[in-house]
Design an enzyme around this catalytic site. Structure first.
Site, PDB file in Angstrom:
ATOM      1  N   HIS A   1     -11.219  -3.398   3.457  1.00  0.00           N
ATOM      2  CA  HIS A   1     -11.111  -3.097   4.882  1.00  0.00           C
ATOM      3  C   HIS A   1     -11.894  -1.850   5.288  1.00  0.00           C
ATOM      4  O   HIS A   1     -11.787  -1.410   6.424  1.00  0.00           O
ATOM      5  CB  HIS A   1      -9.632  -2.909   5.225  1.00  0.00           C
ATOM      6  CG  HIS A   1      -9.026  -1.756   4.478  1.00  0.00           C
ATOM      7  ND1 HIS A   1      -8.864  -1.773   3.109  1.00  0.00           N
ATOM      8  CD2 HIS A   1      -8.608  -0.551   4.887  1.00  0.00           C
ATOM      9  CE1 HIS A   1      -8.350  -0.626   2.720  1.00  0.00           C
ATOM     10  NE2 HIS A   1      -8.188   0.136   3.790  1.00  0.00           N
ATOM     11  N   ASP A   2     -12.640  -1.271   4.359  1.00  0.00           N
ATOM     12  CA  ASP A   2     -13.405  -0.064   4.675  1.00  0.00           C
ATOM     13  C   ASP A   2     -14.917  -0.312   4.672  1.00  0.00           C
ATOM     14  O   ASP A   2     -15.691   0.617   4.912  1.00  0.00           O
ATOM     15  CB  ASP A   2     -13.106   1.041   3.644  1.00  0.00           C
ATOM     16  CG  ASP A   2     -11.674   1.549   3.743  1.00  0.00           C
ATOM     17  OD1 ASP A   2     -11.102   1.529   4.854  1.00  0.00           O
ATOM     18  OD2 ASP A   2     -11.112   1.951   2.703  1.00  0.00           O
TER      19      ASP A   2
ATOM     20  N   GLU B   1      -6.640   3.831  -5.878  1.00  0.00           N
ATOM     21  CA  GLU B   1      -7.889   3.848  -5.094  1.00  0.00           C
ATOM     22  C   GLU B   1      -8.573   5.184  -5.272  1.00  0.00           C
ATOM     23  O   GLU B   1      -8.127   6.197  -4.737  1.00  0.00           O
ATOM     24  CB  GLU B   1      -7.606   3.611  -3.612  1.00  0.00           C
ATOM     25  CG  GLU B   1      -8.881   3.365  -2.843  1.00  0.00           C
ATOM     26  CD  GLU B   1      -9.004   4.106  -1.514  1.00  0.00           C
ATOM     27  OE1 GLU B   1      -9.985   3.869  -0.810  1.00  0.00           O
ATOM     28  OE2 GLU B   1      -8.136   4.942  -1.189  1.00  0.00           O
TER      29      GLU B   1
ATOM     30  N   ASP C   1       0.863  -1.170   0.000  1.00  0.00           N
ATOM     31  CA  ASP C   1       0.000   0.000   0.000  1.00  0.00           C
ATOM     32  C   ASP C   1       0.907   1.230   0.000  1.00  0.00           C
ATOM     33  O   ASP C   1       1.811   1.326   0.829  1.00  0.00           O
ATOM     34  CB  ASP C   1      -0.843  -0.016   1.281  1.00  0.00           C
ATOM     35  CG  ASP C   1      -2.262   0.411   1.045  1.00  0.00           C
ATOM     36  OD1 ASP C   1      -2.446   1.533   0.541  1.00  0.00           O
ATOM     37  OD2 ASP C   1      -3.179  -0.355   1.378  1.00  0.00           O
TER      38      ASP C   1
ATOM     39  N   ASP D   1      -3.150   4.686  -2.255  1.00  0.00           N
ATOM     40  CA  ASP D   1      -4.251   5.107  -1.383  1.00  0.00           C
ATOM     41  C   ASP D   1      -4.802   6.483  -1.753  1.00  0.00           C
ATOM     42  O   ASP D   1      -4.034   7.408  -2.039  1.00  0.00           O
ATOM     43  CB  ASP D   1      -3.712   5.148   0.055  1.00  0.00           C
ATOM     44  CG  ASP D   1      -4.780   5.449   1.086  1.00  0.00           C
ATOM     45  OD1 ASP D   1      -5.679   4.614   1.249  1.00  0.00           O
ATOM     46  OD2 ASP D   1      -4.715   6.528   1.710  1.00  0.00           O
TER      47      ASP D   1
HETATM   48  C1  NOJ Z   1      -8.457   4.836   2.166  1.00  0.00           C
HETATM   49  C2  NOJ Z   1      -8.138   3.621   2.979  1.00  0.00           C
HETATM   50  O1  NOJ Z   1      -8.678   2.488   2.353  1.00  0.00           O
HETATM   51  C3  NOJ Z   1      -8.684   3.849   4.360  1.00  0.00           C
HETATM   52  O2  NOJ Z   1      -8.634   2.684   5.147  1.00  0.00           O
HETATM   53  C4  NOJ Z   1      -7.927   4.976   4.988  1.00  0.00           C
HETATM   54  O3  NOJ Z   1      -8.494   5.270   6.242  1.00  0.00           O
HETATM   55  C5  NOJ Z   1      -7.977   6.229   4.110  1.00  0.00           C
HETATM   56  N1  NOJ Z   1      -7.730   5.956   2.733  1.00  0.00           N
HETATM   57  C6  NOJ Z   1      -6.952   7.232   4.556  1.00  0.00           C
HETATM   58  O4  NOJ Z   1      -5.671   6.783   4.240  1.00  0.00           O
END
Ligand code: NOJ
Length: 524
Positions: free
Chosen positions: A323-324, A262, A97, A199
């Site tokens: 994971h979100d 992302e 990442d 990210d």
């Molecule tokens: C996206 C990530 O997937 C998330 O988990 C993170 O909190 C935010 N970006 C900030 O880096």
């Protein structure tokens, strides 16, 4: 010859939750190394590991304090090198990442930057004077609640943070920042990393003009407070694309690496992230399945829109969990629906990403208030925004600790591990794990599935049917999205069923009726 990131399958690991090796209740690199044979058996191609860099863990690693090291909770650089070697020995790839938008407040760059207005690194972050009324320079909101500007009393300016106040945004207009970050990429690529998931890329730039964001007419109570405003001036700015192009140049200094972006954006905006002449991201993540209503016509329409929007030569990809977000079973309404979803994910055209635990049918774990760890839930409680439920430890065995740890797990395991775990599911041909293994094996065996073309065949309220073709080899995928059995429309000839969601790994003869929520892959 397709690239590995085209024909392969990516497996995302949340490293805190995969495998603990030292009984501290938190997953680590040695733990991951001990589980690599499981991944080989599963049949994936590449592992993407969420951040493992030194971090105060305000956002569990997405607040990086040093881009070129490993947090002691996960291990050491030597163990990282061992992980790379062990993965490559098994012909598996490693994706890290890369978090370019922001650092931790504890990063040496930010410490220097905030130390004085005259510090040479002051301009590495986004510092602004108060507005004429003395408040923040704009109305921009932090994704995790509150204002996106934090006042720094000693130097009498605000700094900008798209996420937590602990995650100050880097100033990507500063060439020194650019070069430092490109060198971070080189550091890991030279160590053998096969690519990055980048990210929050759409947050990289904000308008220089400091214009307030307009209200979002679609916002209502219960939605994230950050969505009150449309991020017109604070996200998806056109300058981002030149920077992605440069990141791509860096990746291209090394053979056969991948960059995955992302950016959760509507298709027309998302497609720009492939870059002009496809010189941007190899794979801008396609998150749209995650929000789709779980019915055949809207899903078919989504695939149609995506396929139509892809620039010529661009490679597609699909995501069903991360994971979100809530875990798959909880989102699609049950186990049968999730099995069907797995078949969809692994038979559509494009690189699939599997979120760890999805392959055994893990569900969200209920987190009692005293166990909440996610800063988003802490800042904005009660709206269901918290991400702890989908980050619970991997369930390996039915024993206490679930084979994940012999200590006290950092997040609750919940009760599911007694039924949902790798050990038991490995013995059961009807299990979730057996279905994933069979789907992955079929995808590896059939070029039509991994790299073949896509053609929609039939869409009805219950049914979504499509064809995947490579050369003269044609496979048909038929998915019944409803709770009632459903007849397949007449086909041009008999179909040999290669795999059904309903009888696991056992292929069966020709069949024209699909059971409730049954999906099949057949040979035409
Ligand atoms: C996206 C990530 O997937 C998330 O988990 C993170 O909190 C935010 N970006 C900030 O880096």
């Amino acid at each position: 010859m397709p690239h590995w990131w085209q024909s392969g399958v990516i497996y995302q690991m949340y490293p805190r939750s995969f495998q603990d090796s030292n009984a501290d209740g938190i997953g680590d690199l040695r733990g991951i190394i001990s589980r690599l044979d499981y991944l080989v058996e599963l049949g994936i191609t590449a592992v993407w590991i969420s951040p493992i860099y030194p971090s105060p863990m305000a956002d569990f690693g997405y607040d990086v304090a040093d881009y070129c090291n490993i947090d002691p909770v996960f291990g050491t650089l030597a163990e990282f090198d061992q992980l790379v070697a062990e993965l490559h020995r098994r012909d598996l790839k490693l994706i890290l990442d890369f978090v370019p938008n922001h650092t931790s407040i504890e990063h040496a760059w930010f410490r220097a930057s905030r130390s004085s207005r005259l510090d040479p690194q002051r301009d590495w972050y986004i510092w602004r004077d108060p507005s004429p009324t003395g408040g923040p320079p704009t109305n921009w909101l932090s994704e995790f609640g509150g204002a996106a500007w934090t006042w720094d009393a000693p130097t009498q300016q605000f700094y900008y943070h798209a996420f937590l106040a602990d995650q100050p945004d880097l100033n990507w207009r500063n060439p020194e920042v650019q070069e430092a970050m490109f060198n971070v990429m080189r550091f890991w690529l030279a160590r053998g990393v096969d690519g990055f998931r980048v990210d929050a890329i759409h947050m990289l730039f904000e308008s220089e003009e400091l214009i307030d964001n307009p209200p979002n007419p679609a916002w209502h109570t219960g939605k994230s407070p950050a969505r009150r405003l449309l991020r017109v001036h604070s996200s998806d700015q056109s300058e981002t694309h030149a920077m992605i192009r440069q990141m791509r140049r860096v990746a291209d200094e090394f053979p056969d690496r991948v960059l995955i972006g992302e950016a959760n954006l509507p298709y027309p905006r998302l497609m720009l992230y492939y870059g002009e002449s496809l010189r941007g991201f190899h794979l801008p993540f396609n998150f749209h399945l995650l929000k789709a209503p779980w019915q055949a016509p809207p899903i078919a329409e989504l695939v149609r829109q995506y396929e139509a929007a892809l620039p010529a030569g661009a490679w597609p990809n699909w995501v069903l969990g991360n994971h979100d977000l809530s875990r798959l079973i909880d989102r699609v309404g049950g186990i049968a629906q999730a099995r069907l979803a797995a078949m969809l994910l692994l038979t559509l055209r494009g690189t699939p990403t599997i979120y760890y635990g999805e392959e055994i049918g893990m569900r969200d774990v209920e987190i009692p208030p005293q166990s909440v760890r996610d800063p988003w839930e802490r800042n904005v409680p009660g709206l269901g925004l918290g991400r702890d439920p989908c980050r619970s430890p991997m369930c390996w065995t039915p024993q206490p600790g679930a084979g994940f740890t012999s200590g006290f797990p950092w997040l609750p395991l919940g009760a599911q591990f007694t039924r949902v775990n790798v050990q038991d599911e490995s013995q059961d041909p009807g299990s979730f794990l057996s279905l994933y293994r069979a789907l992955l094996a079929l995808r590896r065996a059939e070029a039509a599935l991994s790299v073949g073309s896509y053609r929609e065949r039939w869409v009805a309220p219950q049914l979504f049917m499509y064809e995947r073709t490579e050369g003269t080899h044609r496979l048909l995928v038929a998915l019944n999205f409803s709770e009632t059995p459903c007849a397949l429309p007449a086909l041009e000839g008999p179909m040999r069923i290669l795999l059904s969601t309903h009888d696991g790994v056992r292929p069966r003869g020709s069949m024209m009726i699909l059971d409730a929520y049954e999906g099949v892959v057949g040979d035409l």
